[in-house]
Design a protein around this motif. Structure first.
Motif, PDB file in Angstrom:
ATOM      1  N   VAL A 168      48.443  30.493  38.148  1.00 61.23           N
ATOM      2  CA  VAL A 168      48.505  31.226  36.879  1.00 61.23           C
ATOM      3  C   VAL A 168      48.835  30.266  35.731  1.00 61.23           C
ATOM      4  N   ILE A 169      49.785  29.364  35.936  1.00 63.83           N
ATOM      5  CA  ILE A 169      50.137  28.403  34.890  1.00 63.83           C
ATOM      6  C   ILE A 169      48.940  27.515  34.552  1.00 63.83           C
ATOM      7  N   LEU A 170      48.279  26.995  35.571  1.00 63.47           N
ATOM      8  CA  LEU A 170      47.161  26.079  35.332  1.00 63.47           C
ATOM      9  C   LEU A 170      45.987  26.773  34.661  1.00 63.47           C
ATOM     10  N   ARG A 171      45.721  28.026  35.021  1.00 67.23           N
ATOM     11  CA  ARG A 171      44.573  28.735  34.459  1.00 67.23           C
ATOM     12  C   ARG A 171      44.891  29.374  33.102  1.00 67.23           C
ATOM     13  N   ASP A 172      45.982  30.113  33.019  1.00 65.42           N
ATOM     14  CA  ASP A 172      46.231  30.930  31.829  1.00 65.42           C
ATOM     15  C   ASP A 172      47.069  30.233  30.766  1.00 65.42           C
ATOM     16  N   ILE A 173      47.804  29.190  31.136  1.00 62.75           N
ATOM     17  CA  ILE A 173      48.604  28.469  30.148  1.00 62.75           C
ATOM     18  C   ILE A 173      47.979  27.111  29.841  1.00 62.75           C
ATOM     19  N   GLU A 174      47.649  26.360  30.889  1.00 59.29           N
ATOM     20  CA  GLU A 174      46.981  25.073  30.689  1.00 59.29           C
ATOM     21  C   GLU A 174      45.490  25.229  30.404  1.00 59.29           C
ATOM     22  N   GLU A 175      44.938  26.395  30.732  1.00 64.23           N
ATOM     23  CA  GLU A 175      43.528  26.721  30.472  1.00 64.23           C
ATOM     24  C   GLU A 175      42.563  25.768  31.178  1.00 64.23           C
ATOM     25  N   LEU A 176      42.914  25.385  32.410  1.00 63.38           N
ATOM     26  CA  LEU A 176      41.991  24.592  33.209  1.00 63.38           C
ATOM     27  C   LEU A 176      40.884  25.474  33.752  1.00 63.38           C
ATOM     28  N   SER A 177      39.730  24.872  34.020  1.00 58.38           N
ATOM     29  CA  SER A 177      38.640  25.600  34.669  1.00 58.38           C
ATOM     30  C   SER A 177      38.974  25.784  36.150  1.00 58.38           C
ATOM     31  N   TYR A 178      38.248  26.693  36.801  1.00 57.22           N
ATOM     32  CA  TYR A 178      38.460  26.889  38.239  1.00 57.22           C
ATOM     33  C   TYR A 178      38.229  25.581  38.989  1.00 57.22           C
ATOM     34  N   GLN A 179      37.166  24.851  38.597  1.00 59.58           N
ATOM     35  CA  GLN A 179      36.847  23.613  39.304  1.00 59.58           C
ATOM     36  C   GLN A 179      37.939  22.575  39.125  1.00 59.58           C
ATOM     37  N   GLU A 180      38.524  22.501  37.936  1.00 60.73           N
ATOM     38  CA  GLU A 180      39.614  21.555  37.708  1.00 60.73           C
ATOM     39  C   GLU A 180      40.823  21.888  38.578  1.00 60.73           C
ATOM     40  N   ILE A 181      41.094  23.181  38.747  1.00 60.77           N
ATOM     41  CA  ILE A 181      42.220  23.596  39.595  1.00 60.77           C
ATOM     42  C   ILE A 181      41.926  23.281  41.058  1.00 60.77           C
ATOM     43  N   VAL A 182      40.676  23.508  41.478  1.00 58.83           N
ATOM     44  CA  VAL A 182      40.262  23.166  42.842  1.00 58.83           C
ATOM     45  C   VAL A 182      40.525  21.682  43.115  1.00 58.83           C
ATOM     46  N   GLU A 183      40.109  20.829  42.179  1.00 64.60           N
ATOM     47  CA  GLU A 183      40.265  19.389  42.367  1.00 64.60           C
ATOM     48  C   GLU A 183      41.734  18.972  42.347  1.00 64.60           C
ATOM     49  N   LEU A 184      42.536  19.648  41.517  1.00 61.89           N
ATOM     50  CA  LEU A 184      43.944  19.298  41.391  1.00 61.89           C
ATOM     51  C   LEU A 184      44.753  19.722  42.608  1.00 61.89           C
ATOM     52  N   LEU A 185      44.501  20.943  43.090  1.00 55.54           N
ATOM     53  CA  LEU A 185      45.300  21.494  44.187  1.00 55.54           C
ATOM     54  C   LEU A 185      44.685  21.266  45.563  1.00 55.54           C
ATOM     55  N   LYS A 186      43.423  20.831  45.586  1.00 54.87           N
ATOM     56  CA  LYS A 186      42.730  20.566  46.856  1.00 54.87           C
ATOM     57  C   LYS A 186      42.659  21.832  47.731  1.00 54.87           C
ATOM     58  N   ILE A 187      42.284  22.944  47.116  1.00 53.41           N
ATOM     59  CA  ILE A 187      42.093  24.206  47.848  1.00 53.41           C
ATOM     60  C   ILE A 187      40.747  24.799  47.430  1.00 53.41           C
ATOM     61  N   PRO A 188      40.155  25.690  48.263  1.00 54.90           N
ATOM     62  CA  PRO A 188      38.839  26.244  47.940  1.00 54.90           C
ATOM     63  C   PRO A 188      38.850  27.081  46.652  1.00 54.90           C
ATOM     64  N   GLU A 189      37.696  27.158  46.002  1.00 55.28           N
ATOM     65  CA  GLU A 189      37.592  27.919  44.756  1.00 55.28           C
ATOM     66  C   GLU A 189      37.919  29.395  44.971  1.00 55.28           C
TER      67      GLU A 189
END
Length: 209
Positions: A150-171
């Motif tokens: 939630v922090i990465l998407r709604d506060i940092e406004e990262l894309s789904y793909q950026e979160i996938v790459e950062l956390l190393k989990i499936p989209e």
């Protein structure tokens, strides 16, 4: 996320070149430009002013040691800095989640990070900080895996793909956690009477901010 004014790619590259050559003023400009954003991100994950300040300092120490890795051909300085900062802050968060600790946050209203926005009265700042503190308190109650997404998407406004790459989990996992986190966050905010049943700010919250 807000108020950070990104440096142009050429300006950022020149500052990095000067900082690597030992120009203290160039490094100070980098710190001044990005410290607020990095602090705010650290605070979202720590919920403690002192811990966020310590973590921000640690991030900048690591960033300074990594300046020789910056390649302006791969993007602007802000993206590079924030990518490193997110990795370090999330690593710190995961380490703390593995170790039993007192999860009781400090008094958020007392320890919010104050950077006065131009044009706001002191009263408006107090009201805004109170509302921000309530939202932060609600975020703190989310399960750790949901909170990160939630922090990465709604506060940092990262894309789904950026979160996938950062956390190393499936989209699919990322999207599921974000959706579940948003639903749970809304429930918590309703229980706190920050928002009403319609999802809008409650009368009490509107009267404050």
């Amino acid at each position: 996320m807000g108020a950070t004014k990104a440096l142009a790619i050429g300006d950022g590259a020149e500052l990095v070149r000067r900082a690597r050559a030992g120009d203290g003023a160039a490094w100070e400009e980098i710190v001044a430009t990005y410290s607020r954003r990095i602090y705010n991100l650290a605070y979202r994950f720590t919920a403690r002013a002192d811990a966020a300040e310590d973590l921000t300092q640690e991030v900048f120490v690591r960033l300074y040691r990594s300046l020789d890795q910056y390649d302006p051909r791969q993007g602007d300085l802000q993206n590079w800095l924030m990518r490193l900062a997110r990795n370090l802050i999330i690593d710190d968060y995961r380490r703390r989640e593995r170790v039993p600790h007192d999860s009781q946050a400090e008094d958020l209203e007392t320890h919010m990070y104050h950077l006065r926005a131009a044009g706001r009265s002191p009263q408006e700042e107090i009201e805004r900080d109170e509302l921000g503190a309530q939202v932060q308190a609600a975020i703190n109650r989310l399960p750790p895996d949901l909170r990160v997404c939630v922090i990465l998407r709604d506060i940092e406004e990262l894309s789904y793909q950026e979160i996938v790459e950062l956390l190393k989990i499936p989209e699919g996992t990322v999207k599921s956690r974000i959706n579940r986190g948003r639903i749970e966050l809304a429930k918590i905010l309703r229980r706190m009477r920050v928002i009403g049943a319609d999802g809008q700010l409650s009368e009490k919250s509107r009267s404050r901010g």
